[in-house]
Design an enzyme around this catalytic site. Sequence first.
Site, PDB file in Angstrom:
ATOM      1  CG  ASP A   1      -1.727   1.173   1.441  1.00 10.55           C
ATOM      2  OD1 ASP A   1      -2.357   1.605   0.464  1.00 10.55           O
ATOM      3  OD2 ASP A   1      -1.757   1.709   2.561  1.00 10.55           O
TER       4      ASP A   1
ATOM      5  CG  ASP B   1      -1.255   7.774   0.380  1.00 13.95           C
ATOM      6  OD1 ASP B   1      -0.153   8.270   0.105  1.00 13.95           O
ATOM      7  OD2 ASP B   1      -2.252   7.884  -0.352  1.00 13.95           O
TER       8      ASP B   1
END
Length: 191
Positions: free
Chosen positions: A11, A13
């Site tokens: 992922d 952020d």
Amino acid sequence: MAKSVPAIFLDRDGTINVDHGYVHEIDNFEFIDGVIDAMRELKKMGFALVVVTNQSGIARGKFTEAQFETLTEWMDWSLADRDVDLDGIYYCPHHPQGSVEEFRQVCDCRKPHPGMLLSARDYLHIDMAASYMVGDKLEDMQAAVAANVGTKVLVRTGKPITPEAENAADWVLNSLADLPQAIKKQQKPAQ
């Protein structure tokens, strides 16, 4: 047929960079301490590195797809300058309630759906059972389950961890920076 490789699905952020909310400008992009060294080490360990990121800010009109692409190119070059070559960057610009009509839709790429991970699997010949998904939210863990990723890793560097996310994860680590050591410890043969 090409030999399959294990991957670290990342992922963005809250996992690679500090989540300041709808990060889309270079000035607001801040790598989390230790993640670049960890990514370099994971590459040395033989893993493909694949970013899989929901970017609903595009659909919500917070920033444009071009702004996202400019930031992504900068991130990719910043990592390459530090000897970290990403094998793939996949993003979902959609959101069902988006204000930008072009991107307002239900799709199979937005996590918790597995579309981005499955696209990477097919394109990069990834061995999903030997792979890891690293993220800071329940949706990351759910996407990993749906894509049959072997190990789901929740990190504490992003959104506050929910009990649901913790239950869905195989491992909970303070940061992506801790992942290489955790994998090495797990792979050590029993004495």
